[in-house]
Design an enzyme around this catalytic site. Structure first.
Site, PDB file in Angstrom:
ATOM      1  N   MET A  45       0.847  -1.190   0.000  1.00 31.75           N
ATOM      2  CA  MET A  45       0.000   0.000   0.000  1.00 31.75           C
ATOM      3  C   MET A  45       0.886   1.245   0.000  1.00 31.75           C
ATOM      4  SD  MET A  45      -3.435  -0.895   2.065  1.00 31.75           S
ATOM      5  CE  MET A  45      -2.836  -0.651   3.701  1.00 31.75           C
ATOM      6  N   GLY A  46       2.119   1.080  -0.456  1.00 26.26           N
ATOM      7  CA  GLY A  46       3.032   2.225  -0.507  1.00 26.26           C
ATOM      8  C   GLY A  46       3.589   2.571   0.857  1.00 26.26           C
ATOM      9  N   LEU A  84       6.655   2.975   1.488  1.00 29.34           N
ATOM     10  CA  LEU A  84       7.602   1.862   1.533  1.00 29.34           C
ATOM     11  C   LEU A  84       8.745   2.101   2.508  1.00 29.34           C
ATOM     12  CD1 LEU A  84       7.804   1.080  -2.291  1.00 29.34           C
ATOM     13  CD2 LEU A  84       6.238   0.137  -0.575  1.00 29.34           C
ATOM     14  N   HIS A  85       9.111   1.028   3.213  1.00 27.85           N
ATOM     15  CA  HIS A  85      10.245   1.076   4.142  1.00 27.85           C
ATOM     16  C   HIS A  85      11.131  -0.136   3.850  1.00 27.85           C
ATOM     17  CE1 HIS A  85       7.929  -1.984   6.188  1.00 27.85           C
ATOM     18  NE2 HIS A  85       6.915  -1.156   6.304  1.00 27.85           N
ATOM     19  N   HIS A 128       9.518  -3.539   3.241  1.00 28.24           N
ATOM     20  CA  HIS A 128       9.018  -3.777   1.874  1.00 28.24           C
ATOM     21  C   HIS A 128      10.175  -4.095   0.932  1.00 28.24           C
ATOM     22  CE1 HIS A 128       5.665  -0.979   3.257  1.00 28.24           C
ATOM     23  NE2 HIS A 128       5.000  -2.046   2.851  1.00 28.24           N
ATOM     24  N   GLY A 140       5.077 -10.215   4.282  1.00 25.98           N
ATOM     25  CA  GLY A 140       5.851 -10.145   5.522  1.00 25.98           C
ATOM     26  C   GLY A 140       5.142 -10.875   6.659  1.00 25.98           C
ATOM     27  N   LYS A 177       5.203  -9.975   9.631  1.00 24.79           N
ATOM     28  CA  LYS A 177       4.680  -9.048  10.648  1.00 24.79           C
ATOM     29  C   LYS A 177       3.149  -9.121  10.668  1.00 24.79           C
ATOM     30  CE  LYS A 177       4.373  -4.496  10.319  1.00 24.79           C
ATOM     31  NZ  LYS A 177       2.978  -4.176  10.721  1.00 24.79           N
ATOM     32  N   GLN A 226      -2.699 -11.978   8.403  1.00 23.50           N
ATOM     33  CA  GLN A 226      -2.947 -11.697   6.984  1.00 23.50           C
ATOM     34  C   GLN A 226      -2.341 -12.800   6.106  1.00 23.50           C
ATOM     35  OE1 GLN A 226      -2.764  -7.767   4.849  1.00 23.50           O
ATOM     36  NE2 GLN A 226      -0.695  -8.420   4.393  1.00 23.50           N
ATOM     37  N   ARG A 248       3.054   2.645   9.315  1.00 23.47           N
ATOM     38  CA  ARG A 248       2.406   3.471  10.348  1.00 23.47           C
ATOM     39  C   ARG A 248       3.416   4.131  11.280  1.00 23.47           C
ATOM     40  NH1 ARG A 248      -1.892  -0.278   9.531  1.00 23.47           N
ATOM     41  NH2 ARG A 248      -3.790   0.920   9.167  1.00 23.47           N
TER      42      ARG A 248
HETATM   43  O1  PAF Z   1      -0.097  -5.721   3.832  1.00 27.12           O
HETATM   44  C1  PAF Z   1      -0.504  -4.799   3.094  1.00 27.12           C
HETATM   45  O2  PAF Z   1       0.174  -3.808   2.863  1.00 27.12           O
HETATM   46  C2  PAF Z   1      -1.887  -4.895   2.489  1.00 27.12           C
HETATM   47  O3  PAF Z   1      -2.780  -5.485   3.354  1.00 27.12           O
HETATM   48  C3  PAF Z   1      -1.909  -5.596   1.118  1.00 27.12           C
HETATM   49  C4  PAF Z   1      -1.483  -7.054   1.239  1.00 27.12           C
HETATM   50  C5  PAF Z   1      -0.974  -4.868   0.162  1.00 27.12           C
HETATM   51  C6  PAF Z   1      -3.320  -5.561   0.527  1.00 27.12           C
HETATM   52  O4  PAF Z   1      -3.766  -4.263   0.357  1.00 27.12           O
END
Ligand code: PAF
Length: 284
Positions: free
Chosen positions: A28-29, A31-32, A35, A145, A147, A151, A185
């Protein structure tokens, strides 16, 4: 590195690659280095690397959270130029959702606990967007990841349910020098919150020392008390669960894969982290 905004453009470019192995990192951008380490693993294991940058509205159950989610494509592209990324897919909301996605996934007990319990609808939104992105990119491997532990379990289950021929590759948590798990975040934390936030990881690491000696219940109590005693931090949940089923365990011998998952508020910013207490081949 080429930046594309439409599915048609992306697919035309990927088709040119023929049978090359595609590694995909959905983001979701904001980026660190966490990512970037996913992108590095994708580039080691694939011929073509695709990174998507898309803040998915359907996975936010809190409008304020969606609104304040950091967005800065130029900075993200600069970060990606330090690793091997072939295509950045940065679609609009209309490109991803030309019409409303009304699908309701059923992940059973996996989605009823922890993030699923405290963020109702969140994983349905994640499954909607990731299944759409998978369908657009058609990767051979996708990198996530650890973390976001729950998910990862949900995405594995979704991939199984939809029978997608995609290998889901879990990647280690990347931490700041002071232990704080890297997260988009983190950049929303005030200086004071940022100073206090490493107490989360520190407490989790310390809990490994007493994990097998104390009961599961006592470890939970100690972790929650220690973090809540830190100024500005408040635990939302800390669960010690079987790493596959994500269901709570009440003793260390209940599973050979045990993970402690935590969500903590630093003011309005919600941070998550986890600690593997017991893995199939080692204990922490
Ligand atoms: O982990 C994330 O950044 C988001 O949940 C993902 C997997 C890109 C889906 O929007």
């Amino acid at each position: 590195m080429q930046v594309v905004h439409t599915v048609a453009e992306l697919q035309a470019l990927l088709e040119k690659g023929g049978n090359k192995q595609i590694g995909f990192v959905p983001t979701m951008g904001a980026l660190h280095h966490g990512h970037l380490s996913l992108v590095e693993q994708a580039s080691q294991q694939s011929d073509i690397v695709v990174v998507s940058i898309f803040v998915n509205p359907t996975q936010f159950n809190n409008a304020k959270d969606l609104e304040r989610y950091p967005r800065d494509l130029d900075t993200d592209l600069q970060a990606l130029s330090s690793v091997r990324c072939d295509y950045v897919f940065a679609p609009s909301v209309d490109e991803v959702y030309p019409e409303e996605d009304k699908r309701l996934f059923d992940f059973g007990a996996l989605e009823k606990v922890m993030e699923g319990k405290y963020r109702p609808g969140h994983f349905n939104g994640v499954a909607q967007v990731v299944s759409r992105l998978f369908n657009m990119v058609k990767p051979d491997k996708a990198f996530f990841g650890l973390k976001d532990f729950q998910q990862l379990a949900i995405i594995r289950e979704m991939t199984r349910q939809l029978d997608l021929p995609i290998k889901i590759v879990p990647c280690q948590i990347v931490r700041e020098e002071d232990g704080l798990a890297m997260s988009s975040r983190n950049m929303l934390l005030t200086d004071k919150q940022r100073k206090n936030a490493p107490a989360i990881a520190r407490t989790l690491f310390e809990s490994c020392n007493f994990a097998p000696k104390l009961s599961v219940e006592d470890v939970k109590k100690q972790v929650v008390e220690a973090i809540n005693a830190t100024e500005g931090l408040e635990v939302e949940y800390f669960e010690i669960v079987d790493g596959d089923t994500l269901q709570a365990v009440d003793s260390w011998d209940k599973s050979d894969y045990i993970v402690g998952c935590i969500a903590v508020f630093a003011g309005e910013i919600r941070l998550i982290d986890n600690m593997t207490y017991k893995n199939r081949d080692h204990e922490c």
